[in-house]
Design an enzyme around this catalytic site. Structure first.
Site, PDB file in Angstrom:
ATOM      1  N   VAL A 297     -16.877   6.125  -8.942  1.00  0.00           N
ATOM      2  CA  VAL A 297     -15.619   5.417  -9.199  1.00  0.00           C
ATOM      3  C   VAL A 297     -14.542   5.904  -8.242  1.00  0.00           C
ATOM      4  CG1 VAL A 297     -13.764   5.080 -10.882  1.00  0.00           C
ATOM      5  CG2 VAL A 297     -16.154   4.939 -11.605  1.00  0.00           C
ATOM      6  N   ALA A 298     -14.494   7.232  -8.021  1.00  0.00           N
ATOM      7  CA  ALA A 298     -13.482   7.806  -7.133  1.00  0.00           C
ATOM      8  C   ALA A 298     -13.677   7.348  -5.693  1.00  0.00           C
ATOM      9  CB  ALA A 298     -13.529   9.328  -7.204  1.00  0.00           C
ATOM     10  N   GLU A 302      -9.492   1.827  -5.537  1.00  0.00           N
ATOM     11  CA  GLU A 302      -9.137   0.632  -6.308  1.00  0.00           C
ATOM     12  C   GLU A 302      -7.733   0.134  -6.027  1.00  0.00           C
ATOM     13  OE1 GLU A 302      -8.575   4.148  -9.196  1.00  0.00           O
ATOM     14  OE2 GLU A 302      -9.994   3.523  -7.685  1.00  0.00           O
ATOM     15  N   ASP A 344       3.074 -26.466  20.666  1.00  0.00           N
ATOM     16  CA  ASP A 344       3.588 -27.759  21.074  1.00  0.00           C
ATOM     17  C   ASP A 344       4.850 -27.518  21.902  1.00  0.00           C
ATOM     18  OD1 ASP A 344       3.645 -30.573  21.104  1.00  0.00           O
ATOM     19  OD2 ASP A 344       5.147 -30.603  19.521  1.00  0.00           O
ATOM     20  N   ASP A 631       4.794 -29.279  15.018  1.00  0.00           N
ATOM     21  CA  ASP A 631       5.684 -29.864  14.013  1.00  0.00           C
ATOM     22  C   ASP A 631       5.285 -31.276  13.614  1.00  0.00           C
ATOM     23  OD1 ASP A 631       6.267 -31.112  16.364  1.00  0.00           O
ATOM     24  OD2 ASP A 631       8.399 -30.629  16.393  1.00  0.00           O
ATOM     25  N   ASP A 635      -0.294 -32.536  14.907  1.00  0.00           N
ATOM     26  CA  ASP A 635      -0.660 -31.123  14.948  1.00  0.00           C
ATOM     27  C   ASP A 635      -1.435 -30.671  13.716  1.00  0.00           C
ATOM     28  OD1 ASP A 635       0.698 -30.604  17.402  1.00  0.00           O
ATOM     29  OD2 ASP A 635       2.589 -30.549  16.321  1.00  0.00           O
ATOM     30  N   ASN A 725      -8.015  11.035  -8.220  1.00  0.00           N
ATOM     31  CA  ASN A 725      -8.102   9.640  -7.779  1.00  0.00           C
ATOM     32  C   ASN A 725      -6.874   8.862  -8.236  1.00  0.00           C
ATOM     33  OD1 ASN A 725      -9.704   7.571  -6.507  1.00  0.00           O
ATOM     34  ND2 ASN A 725     -10.007   6.702  -8.541  1.00  0.00           N
ATOM     35  N   ASP A 729      -4.213   8.178  -5.027  1.00  0.00           N
ATOM     36  CA  ASP A 729      -4.428   6.833  -4.478  1.00  0.00           C
ATOM     37  C   ASP A 729      -3.228   5.926  -4.732  1.00  0.00           C
ATOM     38  OD1 ASP A 729      -6.822   7.333  -3.402  1.00  0.00           O
ATOM     39  OD2 ASP A 729      -7.962   5.856  -4.567  1.00  0.00           O
TER      40      ASP A 729
END
Length: 894
Positions: A297-298, A302, A344, A631, A635, A725, A729
């Site tokens: 998990v560490a 996440e 353009d 524009d 395009d 962790n 983190d």
């Protein structure tokens, strides 16, 4: 009874199809479509509507919100996080981790759904663009009907202000001019005519006998027979292209997907290795299982999706202040990988406003209108002609009229010759409107001293041909020098200017109607004007910055080749004719042949929407990463197909905006440079987080893996791993997203789109820094255990605080933290201080000892732990010093 759906162009009854209608005489087109100027009968309309369907664009199959939501959970990293959430909660009882991960995953899904919903709007905006009402003649009577009820063969009446409701073959034109910039990129309204165009492959902008759905009538009136409706129109073809264009995954999305897969395999492998080592050493099965799972998990950062999203959101917020609106968050980072910007011309590189750039007197002597007194009689007459010989209405910034006439009006006003005052002195008495046969416009004005004067303007060669003399700047009559005039026209034309001339006649009496034609003969040339839609003042500097950053700007326009190349030269985009190609020339090349030339081309002129897609595809096939700015409706397909689409906020059509990833609110090409810088800045910060988090996680992994191999106990409990962790983190990682940009950010080449997220030594850095942390931790364990200290709490503290030294040192890849200063990223400094305080709380608050299995450290133990924890900081600072010295040697050698 419901109306039939729009018919696929390939399934249309051949009776209602006229191929290349612009090349066929108007009478022949009417005959081919079995119609006449009085229009179709009601019965015939019903038959055709049944066969051809409505004049509408079909609605594509819409994705449901549920489908959009489910697609957000297919990414491997997201699935890995969901697995981590399940393990953290039910198995490890770490519900805080589970809640944090779930929130992150939901936030990521919400953002993804919003982006997909916006993409669904592109086709809807295209359908809404066409005019809602059409003036049509049926059975000899003129009626107003919904544009969707038009059918092939209908006779449509056009006048100023109307949107063309279908593709039409012009059958009558009275000075009819149509603005086609949204479709072709042509900045000047096009004069329409009845005569056919003989070139079947003529670009849309050169098909003067046609009017296209979605363009706007700005002057005159006319009639046309409907030759195409729905998907069979040019705008319908664009809708088809837009529907076929696939969304491209951004480099960040590709890198994170690959990163997630790699990380998942590593996490699974680690779990198995740690568990196996524990079993071999005879450790408790449950303890080893929990340790192995905790380490897995560490190993997963996440916070990465949250930090990525927050970094992108912060970047998007900063870009709004720079007039850039981000519609799809990953697009912010994507610009950092761009190698080509296909832009353009009209309204993007130029100001989208015709301007008088050069003037010359009747004897071809260049000069200026400003600051002229009455002694400069010739210049004064030219300025009066500018002001009076036009049909502009309105005032200030709300001028309405042909862009060329508006340019003359503005030039005269700036020179001190306002039309309002001049009209009081010289009221208009008669006029001959412009038409495409004469290529002239004449107005007659009464003079206060008696008599009249006529001003005639038109193409320079036509004015000179009808003139018998000229007037110099002082008002003196001089001989007409046709050769000098031709040379002037050629010189200005090569600069991309549209050259017009003015002639004048003095009259004793107001001519009768039958005498009006004589006014345009025997003229005295009073001056010449060169007009252009000029480049934005700041565009050249932006182009130069792009080049310095390793990005190649390319101009793609529907405008004339000479104009396009002239503007490109002025901006530094191209300097040779060999760097330009036209639409017909591009059509003649196969995709394979074109790919062999594409990297040498800088200007594309007279191109069609399909060709813009071909250009983007060819560059992508060559491994380039393409941004497309634009524009117009033309395009939109390329904006959708490009790696990143950038539309214009002021002049941009809704279609272009909905197809794009970001919108320039000020229509300024220069804003793209700021966006590129921000994109690179954001990716740098995301990469810094990965560098920090994986090095930290690597330290934890090396500690657990190496301890048994050197004869030490497993040094950390599952709660220790999860706590480290959690606190390292989160806040420090988030604070990295506010790290200022590196000094050299716009002096380095773009990242290769295929480049791994571990490129440029990142993988090696993660391994060696992790080894330093692991070695420092195990050294602490061995020394403290041998000397009767609280070794496990010291190990826990060293590993946690090593990561704080790590995060401070990796703020820059080259610069020392001592030259940057601690306070240049205050959120990060605050996060480090808070993490330090939280770690001390686990050591010195007795109530937490039972939770974290810690002991109170003595002052000496804490000092030793802090000293050893700083090893990672000093190691990274040494690495940066070595890099700086190597850079200096390379610079000296160069």
């Amino acid at each position: 009874m419901s109306r039939p759906a729009p018919v696929d162009p390939s399934a249309i009854d051949p009776r209602f199809v006229v191929e290349s209608a612009h090349t066929i005489a108007a009478d022949a087109v009417l005959a081919d479509l079995a119609t006449a100027p009085r229009g179709l009968t009601a019965d015939e309309v019903a038959v055709r509507q049944e066969a051809l369907g409505p004049n509408e664009l079909p609605e594509g199959k819409k994705r449901t919100v549920l489908g959009m939501i489910s697609s957000q959970f297919k990414d491997f990293l997201i699935l890995l996080l969901i697995g981590a959430a399940i393990i953290s909660g039910p198995l490890l009882k770490e519900w805080a981790d589970t809640i944090a991960i779930v929130v992150i995953v939901i936030l990521n899904a919400v953002i993804g759904v919003v982006q997909e919903y916006r993409a669904e709007r592109a086709m809807e905006a295209l359908r809404e663009m066409a005019g809602t009402v059409a003036s049509v003649r049926r059975d000899g009577s003129v009626v107003e009907i919904p544009a969707g009820e038009l059918t092939v063969g209908d006779i449509v009446l056009l006048d100023a202000g109307r949107v063309v409701p279908a593709d039409l073959r012009i059958i009558e034109s009275a000075s009819l001019r149509i603005a086609e910039a949204a479709l072709t990129g042509e900045s000047v309204p096009v004069e329409k005519r009845v005569e056919q165009i003989h070139a079947a492959d003529a670009p849309l902008g050169d098909r003067l006998s046609m009017a296209y759905k979605g363009t706007q009538v700005v002057y005159g009136r006319g009639e046309g027979v409907v030759t195409g409706i729905g998907l069979a129109t040019e705008i319908g073809k664009i809708a088809d292209l837009l529907g076929a264009a696939e969304d491209q995954r951004t480099p960040l999305q590709k890198r994170l997907a690959a990163f997630g897969r790699t990380l998942g395999l590593v996490a699974i492998g680690l779990t198995a290795i740690v568990f196996a080592i524990g079993m071999i050493r005879g450790e408790d099965i449950l303890t080893m299982f929990m340790t192995a799972v905790s380490l897995a998990v560490a190993a997963v950062p996440e916070a990465l999706p949250a930090i990525t999203t927050i970094a992108l959101a912060f970047g998007a917020s900063r870009l709004v202040k720079q007039s850039v609106l981000v519609r799809k968050l990953p697009a912010v980072e994507t610009l950092g990988s761009v190698t080509y910007i296909c832009t353009d011309k009209t309204g993007t590189l130029t100001i989208n406003k015709m301007t008088v750039e050069h003037v010359a007197a009747g004897d071809t002597t260049p000069g200026a209108l400003e600051n002229r007194n009455e002694t400069a009689e010739g210049w004064c007459w030219l300025a009066r002609a500018f002001a009076l010989s036009n049909d502009v209405s309105g005032e200030g910034d709300a001028l309405v009229g042909d862009p060329t006439e508006v340019a003359f009006y503005v030039a005269a006003e700036k020179a001190g010759f306002p039309r309002t005052a001049l009209e009081a002195e010289m009221p208009r008495s008669a006029e001959m409107p412009f038409d495409s046969d004469r290529k002239l416009m004449t107005t007659v004005h009464a003079l206060s001293e008696g008599g009249y004067v006529s001003f005639t303007k038109g193409a320079a060669e036509v004015i000179v041909e009808r003139a018998t003399g000229a007037m110099d700047g002082d008002g003196k009559a001089v001989a007409l020098d046709a050769d000098a005039a031709a040379a002037l026209v050629e010189e200005w034309s090569e600069q991309g200017l549209r050259v017009l001339a003015f002639g004048m006649r003095r009259l004793e009496h107001l001519p009768a109607d039958h005498e009006m034609a004589e006014l345009e003969a025997g003229l005295t040339v009073i001056g010449y004007a060169g007009l252009v839609d000029p480049p934005r003042e700041e565009a050249a500097a932006a182009v130069s910055t792009c080049r310095t950053a390793g990005i190649i700007p390319v101009m793609i326009t529907g405008d004339h080749p000479a104009t396009a190349l002239a503007i490109a030269r002025r901006l530094g985009i191209a300097d040779r004719k060999e760097q330009m190609i036209t639409g017909p020339e591009l059509d003649a090349l196969s995709l394979e042949d074109f790919e062999g030339r594409v990297e040498g081309i800088r200007v594309y002129a007279r191109v069609a929407p399909e060709q813009k897609l071909k250009i983007v595809q060819a560059l992508q096939d060559r491994g380039e990463f393409v941004a497309m700015t634009g524009d117009g409706v033309n395009d939109a397909p390329a904006l959708a197909r490009a790696d990143i689409g950038v539309s214009m906020g002021v002049t941009g059509t809704d279609v272009a905006k909905e197809a794009s990833d970001m919108v320039l609110l000020d229509d300024n090409f220069t804003s793209i440079v700021g966006a590129v810088r921000e994109g690179r800045h954001i990716f740098d910060n995301i990469r810094k987080f990965i560098k920090y988090a994986l090095a930290a996680n690597s330290g934890e992994i090396w500690t657990i893996l190496l301890a048994p191999l050197v004869g030490l106990h497993i040094p950390l409990l599952p709660i220790h791993i999860l706590w480290i962790n959690l606190v390292t983190d989160g806040l420090p990682g988030l604070a990295l997203s506010s790290e200022p940009a590196e000094e050299n950010i716009m002096r380095r080449a773009p990242r290769a789109p295929s480049e791994s997220i571990f490129a440029d030594g990142l993988g090696f850095h993660i391994v060696w820094v992790g080894l330093v942390m692991g070695a420092a931790t195990l050294l602490t364990q061995a020394y403290a255990d041998a000397n009767g200290m609280h070794w496990q709490t010291m190990v826990f503290t060293v590993l946690c605080l090593s990561q704080m030294g790590n995060v401070l040192a990796i703020r820059s890849d080259r610069r020392s933290i001592f030259s940057m200063g601690l306070f240049t990223n205050k959120p990060l400094l605050g996060a480090v201080v808070l993490t330090f305080a939280l770690q001390l709380a686990t050591i010195y608050i007795p109530a937490l000892h039972g939770v974290f299995k810690t002991d109170t450290l003595t002052l000496g133990e804490l000092a030793l732990a802090l000293a050893i924890a700083s090893m990672s900081f000093w190691g990274i600072e040494l690495e940066k010093l070595i890099k700086r010295r190597l850079d200096a040697r390379q610079a000296a050698a160069a």
